[in-house]
Write a protein that holds these residues in place. Structure first.
Motif, PDB file in Angstrom:
ATOM      1  N   GLY A   1      27.626 -36.199  27.587  1.00  0.00           N
ATOM      2  CA  GLY A   1      27.679 -35.557  28.901  1.00  0.00           C
ATOM      3  C   GLY A   1      28.900 -34.665  29.050  1.00  0.00           C
ATOM      4  N   VAL A   2      30.028 -35.081  28.481  1.00  0.00           N
ATOM      5  CA  VAL A   2      31.230 -34.237  28.493  1.00  0.00           C
ATOM      6  C   VAL A   2      30.971 -32.959  27.702  1.00  0.00           C
ATOM      7  CG1 VAL A   2      33.636 -34.079  27.719  1.00  0.00           C
ATOM      8  CG2 VAL A   2      32.824 -36.158  28.835  1.00  0.00           C
ATOM      9  N   ALA A   3      30.339 -33.088  26.538  1.00  0.00           N
ATOM     10  CA  ALA A   3      30.018 -31.913  25.724  1.00  0.00           C
ATOM     11  C   ALA A   3      29.036 -30.994  26.451  1.00  0.00           C
ATOM     12  CB  ALA A   3      29.433 -32.341  24.380  1.00  0.00           C
ATOM     13  N   ALA A   4      28.079 -31.577  27.162  1.00  0.00           N
ATOM     14  CA  ALA A   4      27.125 -30.761  27.923  1.00  0.00           C
ATOM     15  C   ALA A   4      27.842 -29.995  29.029  1.00  0.00           C
ATOM     16  CB  ALA A   4      26.033 -31.654  28.512  1.00  0.00           C
ATOM     17  N   THR A   5      28.792 -30.634  29.682  1.00  0.00           N
ATOM     18  CA  THR A   5      29.564 -29.969  30.725  1.00  0.00           C
ATOM     19  C   THR A   5      30.346 -28.796  30.147  1.00  0.00           C
ATOM     20  OG1 THR A   5      29.772 -32.043  31.944  1.00  0.00           O
ATOM     21  CG2 THR A   5      31.327 -30.294  32.503  1.00  0.00           C
ATOM     22  N   LEU A   6      30.969 -29.004  29.006  1.00  0.00           N
ATOM     23  CA  LEU A   6      31.732 -27.931  28.367  1.00  0.00           C
ATOM     24  C   LEU A   6      30.836 -26.783  27.915  1.00  0.00           C
ATOM     25  CD1 LEU A   6      34.243 -30.037  26.237  1.00  0.00           C
ATOM     26  CD2 LEU A   6      34.692 -28.847  28.394  1.00  0.00           C
ATOM     27  N   ASN A   7      29.574 -27.079  27.616  1.00  0.00           N
ATOM     28  CA  ASN A   7      28.627 -26.053  27.184  1.00  0.00           C
ATOM     29  C   ASN A   7      27.847 -25.438  28.338  1.00  0.00           C
ATOM     30  OD1 ASN A   7      29.138 -26.069  24.417  1.00  0.00           O
ATOM     31  ND2 ASN A   7      27.866 -27.891  24.145  1.00  0.00           N
ATOM     32  N   GLY A   8      28.078 -25.919  29.550  1.00  0.00           N
ATOM     33  CA  GLY A   8      27.386 -25.360  30.715  1.00  0.00           C
ATOM     34  C   GLY A   8      25.995 -25.908  30.947  1.00  0.00           C
ATOM     35  N   HIS A   9      25.686 -27.064  30.378  1.00  0.00           N
ATOM     36  CA  HIS A   9      24.386 -27.699  30.585  1.00  0.00           C
ATOM     37  C   HIS A   9      24.538 -28.832  31.604  1.00  0.00           C
ATOM     38  CE1 HIS A   9      23.732 -26.061  26.395  1.00  0.00           C
ATOM     39  NE2 HIS A   9      22.789 -25.469  27.134  1.00  0.00           N
ATOM     40  N   PRO A  10      23.446 -29.276  32.216  1.00  0.00           N
ATOM     41  CA  PRO A  10      23.545 -30.378  33.182  1.00  0.00           C
ATOM     42  C   PRO A  10      23.907 -31.694  32.476  1.00  0.00           C
ATOM     43  CG  PRO A  10      21.258 -29.735  32.861  1.00  0.00           C
ATOM     44  CD  PRO A  10      22.092 -28.741  32.123  1.00  0.00           C
ATOM     45  N   PRO A  11      25.040 -32.286  32.827  1.00  0.00           N
ATOM     46  CA  PRO A  11      25.498 -33.465  32.080  1.00  0.00           C
ATOM     47  C   PRO A  11      24.621 -34.707  32.248  1.00  0.00           C
ATOM     48  CG  PRO A  11      26.966 -33.008  33.916  1.00  0.00           C
ATOM     49  CD  PRO A  11      25.999 -31.870  33.842  1.00  0.00           C
TER      50      PRO A  11
END
Length: 109
Positions: free
Chosen positions: A27-37
């Protein structure tokens, strides 16, 4: 007998930790990539559930070897122990999945 119960707890919490930790950092990686965590965390939960069980058991080869000996050589005690270890890891992974599921808001407590 004490080691048996300790291994049950280890398997449970290792699989629970793999689920929660993997999904959290995903989820942290998704946030950094601009995806819904939260959606990404739920998708990851579905994909890593089996791997959490395998990690908790220490790989599949020792577990399969014990199952083979239990089935073909009639060592029921080892077979039952291994089944309990697998169920413990499965329960830990499922509880981790349910925690992420309720965090995402798909379910209600």
């Amino acid at each position: 007998m004490l080691a048996f119960f300790q291994n049950i707890l280890y398997n449970f919490f290792i699989s629970l930790g793999v689920m929660i930790g993997g999904c959290f950092f995903g989820g942290v990686a998704a946030t950094l990539n601009g995806h819904p965590p939260l959606k990404t965390m739920l998708d990851l939960c579905n994909r890593i559930k089996v791997w959490a069980i395998i990690v908790a058991l220490g790989g599949t080869i020792p577990s399969i070897k014990v199952l083979e000996i239990g089935i073909f050589n009639g060592e029921v005690r080892g077979l039952v122990k291994q089944v309990v270890y697998i169920l413990s890891a499965l329960l830990g992974a499922h509880i981790g999945y349910m925690l992420i599921y309720y965090l995402e808001g798909s379910g209600s407590l």
